[in-house]
Design a protein around this motif. Structure first.
Motif, PDB file in Angstrom:
ATOM      1  N   UNK A   1       0.672  -0.837   0.232  1.00 30.03           N
ATOM      2  CA  UNK A   1       0.218   0.099   0.891  1.00 30.03           C
ATOM      3  C   UNK A   1       1.267   1.131  -0.075  1.00 30.03           C
ATOM      4  N   UNK A   2       1.807   1.352   0.762  1.00 31.15           N
ATOM      5  CA  UNK A   2       2.851   2.739   0.764  1.00 31.15           C
ATOM      6  C   UNK A   2       3.820   1.849   1.131  1.00 31.15           C
ATOM      7  N   UNK A   3       4.905   3.323   0.564  1.00 29.51           N
ATOM      8  CA  UNK A   3       6.625   2.694   0.935  1.00 29.51           C
ATOM      9  C   UNK A   3       7.320   3.886   1.201  1.00 29.51           C
ATOM     10  N   UNK A   4       8.039   4.152   2.183  1.00 31.84           N
ATOM     11  CA  UNK A   4       8.787   5.149   2.442  1.00 31.84           C
ATOM     12  C   UNK A   4      10.245   5.038   2.791  1.00 31.84           C
ATOM     13  N   UNK A   5      11.001   5.323   2.147  1.00 36.30           N
ATOM     14  CA  UNK A   5      12.204   5.382   2.034  1.00 36.30           C
ATOM     15  C   UNK A   5      13.025   6.553   2.600  1.00 36.30           C
ATOM     16  N   UNK A   6      13.630   6.986   4.158  1.00 29.99           N
ATOM     17  CA  UNK A   6      14.448   8.272   4.819  1.00 29.99           C
ATOM     18  C   UNK A   6      16.278   7.347   4.252  1.00 29.99           C
ATOM     19  N   UNK A   7      16.704   9.066   4.162  1.00 30.87           N
ATOM     20  CA  UNK A   7      17.866   8.747   3.972  1.00 30.87           C
ATOM     21  C   UNK A   7      18.492   9.923   4.601  1.00 30.87           C
ATOM     22  N   UNK A   8      19.903   8.942   5.658  1.00 34.12           N
ATOM     23  CA  UNK A   8      20.843  10.585   7.006  1.00 34.12           C
ATOM     24  C   UNK A   8      21.700  10.492   6.677  1.00 34.12           C
ATOM     25  N   UNK A   9      21.908  11.340   6.579  1.00 27.85           N
ATOM     26  CA  UNK A   9      24.090  11.792   5.648  1.00 27.85           C
ATOM     27  C   UNK A   9      24.532  12.436   6.741  1.00 27.85           C
ATOM     28  N   UNK A  10      25.456  12.684   6.560  1.00 26.71           N
ATOM     29  CA  UNK A  10      26.071  14.269   7.591  1.00 26.71           C
ATOM     30  C   UNK A  10      26.104  14.876   5.999  1.00 26.71           C
ATOM     31  N   UNK A  11      25.887  16.444   6.198  1.00 23.25           N
ATOM     32  CA  UNK A  11      26.189  17.324   4.815  1.00 23.25           C
ATOM     33  C   UNK A  11      26.555  17.243   4.294  1.00 23.25           C
ATOM     34  N   UNK A  12      28.280  16.763   4.456  1.00 23.04           N
ATOM     35  CA  UNK A  12      29.317  16.516   2.827  1.00 23.04           C
ATOM     36  C   UNK A  12      29.485  15.434   2.815  1.00 23.04           C
ATOM     37  N   UNK A  13      28.630  14.541   2.382  1.00 22.45           N
ATOM     38  CA  UNK A  13      28.511  13.467   2.061  1.00 22.45           C
ATOM     39  C   UNK A  13      27.530  13.548   0.475  1.00 22.45           C
ATOM     40  N   UNK A  14      26.870  14.613   0.239  1.00 20.90           N
ATOM     41  CA  UNK A  14      25.731  15.115  -0.632  1.00 20.90           C
ATOM     42  C   UNK A  14      25.867  15.548  -1.788  1.00 20.90           C
ATOM     43  N   UNK A  15      25.302  15.239  -2.884  1.00 17.81           N
ATOM     44  CA  UNK A  15      26.536  15.303  -4.047  1.00 17.81           C
ATOM     45  C   UNK A  15      24.528  15.876  -4.701  1.00 17.81           C
ATOM     46  N   UNK A  16      24.728  17.783  -4.915  1.00 20.67           N
ATOM     47  CA  UNK A  16      22.783  17.985  -4.610  1.00 20.67           C
ATOM     48  C   UNK A  16      23.073  19.086  -5.888  1.00 20.67           C
ATOM     49  N   UNK A  17      21.852  19.576  -6.667  1.00 20.38           N
ATOM     50  CA  UNK A  17      21.824  20.892  -7.039  1.00 20.38           C
ATOM     51  C   UNK A  17      20.631  21.663  -6.756  1.00 20.38           C
ATOM     52  N   UNK A  18      20.237  22.742  -6.929  1.00 10.88           N
ATOM     53  CA  UNK A  18      19.758  23.375  -7.241  1.00 10.88           C
ATOM     54  C   UNK A  18      19.217  23.707  -5.597  1.00 10.88           C
TER      55      UNK A  18
END
Length: 278
Positions: free
Chosen positions: A138-155
């Motif tokens: 019926x539903x699925x949720x995935x939460x990922x938690x990391x240190x700020x330096x571990x992210x490669x993000x945009x925008x």
């Protein structure tokens, strides 16, 4: 010694690609068909000249049984259907399939060979896929938690992440499809979840990304599943798992994911046409 059963082509020679090449060369049940990298110079002295493929469009000449992408989502866009016409294909960057046209194209191309999705840090994927197959998910949720330096993000997410100082901040909490476009290097686990939960897909699986400065040594992945029953009355099947993955400070990929990816690669065979979690 056992006989070599499969020839594997590796597309990409970053940390994960290097790890796979090293592990394949230790084994006698698989062998390298080729190694390709966007900058061939990075392969010099590390990979035998005879194994270096300079032009990826010539992959057919190497006779690979399985092609493994560990480079960039654009590889699936450019070569995915062609790979599947000649070999099994394992997508190391499944965020690419958040593009509905590409997902449809790859599924359609997987008629004579298998399209394999590595589970990576996605715990319980087989059970979730079985529920999706039966229509009981019926539903699925995935939460990922990391240190700020571990992210490669945009925008906007990149801007928001730079403001994180002393306490955890939720960067994103919405459908997975939108997150795959702005954090393709970080949320392959969520993309694998959306593909396993095929009755929900990228538009109904929920993704939450948390930047937490206290997580210097860990990546945390929480998977929450709802199945048969009445969700509105809190009487539905519910399961939550929490995975604490050791990680080098600032690393995008957790340490345990390397071994998991190798296991996925070794299991990516003999399932026939179609899409398979491995």
């Amino acid at each position: 010694m056992s006989e070599v059963s499969r020839r594997v082509g590796i597309v990409g020679f970053g940390h994960l690609g290097q790890y796979l090449v090293e592990e394949i060369e230790k084994r006698n049940d698989v062998e390298l068909a080729f190694v390709w990298n966007r900058t061939p110079e990075a392969l010099m002295g590390k990979v035998s000249d005879s194994l270096i493929l300079k032009d990826l469009s010539n992959f057919k000449e190497r006779g690979a049984d399985l092609i493994v992408e560990v480079a960039h989502p654009s590889i699936s866009q450019q070569y995915g259907p062609s790979f599947l016409a000649h070999a099994d294909y394992m997508v190391g960057s499944p965020t690419a399939l958040a593009d509905p046209e590409l997902e449809s194209s790859l599924r359609s191309a997987a008629t004579s060979h298998g399209l394999y999705i590595p589970s990576g840090a996605f715990w319980g994927g087989d059970d979730i896929k079985k529920m999706a197959d039966r229509g009981t998910l019926q539903a699925l949720k995935v939460t990922m938690k990391k240190h700020p330096t571990c992210f490669k993000l945009s925008g906007e997410l990149e801007v928001l992440n730079k403001t994180v100082k002393d306490k955890a901040v939720i960067l994103y909490d919405d459908k997975v499809r939108g997150l795959c476009h702005v954090a393709p290097n970080n949320v392959n686990t969520m993309a694998a979840a959306a593909l396993a939960a095929h009755n929900l897909g990228f538009d109904k699986v929920q993704g939450t990304l948390v930047s937490d400065p206290s997580l210097r040594d860990w990546h945390i992945v929480e998977v929450e599943v709802w199945g048969p029953g009445n969700m509105l009355e809190d009487k539905a099947f519910h399961c939550k798992t929490v995975r604490r993955n050791p990680a080098t400070f600032g690393a995008v990929t957790g340490s345990a994911t390397y071994a998991s990816f190798l296991s996925s690669m070794l299991g990516a065979h003999s399932k026939g046409p179609g899409v398979h979690l491995c």
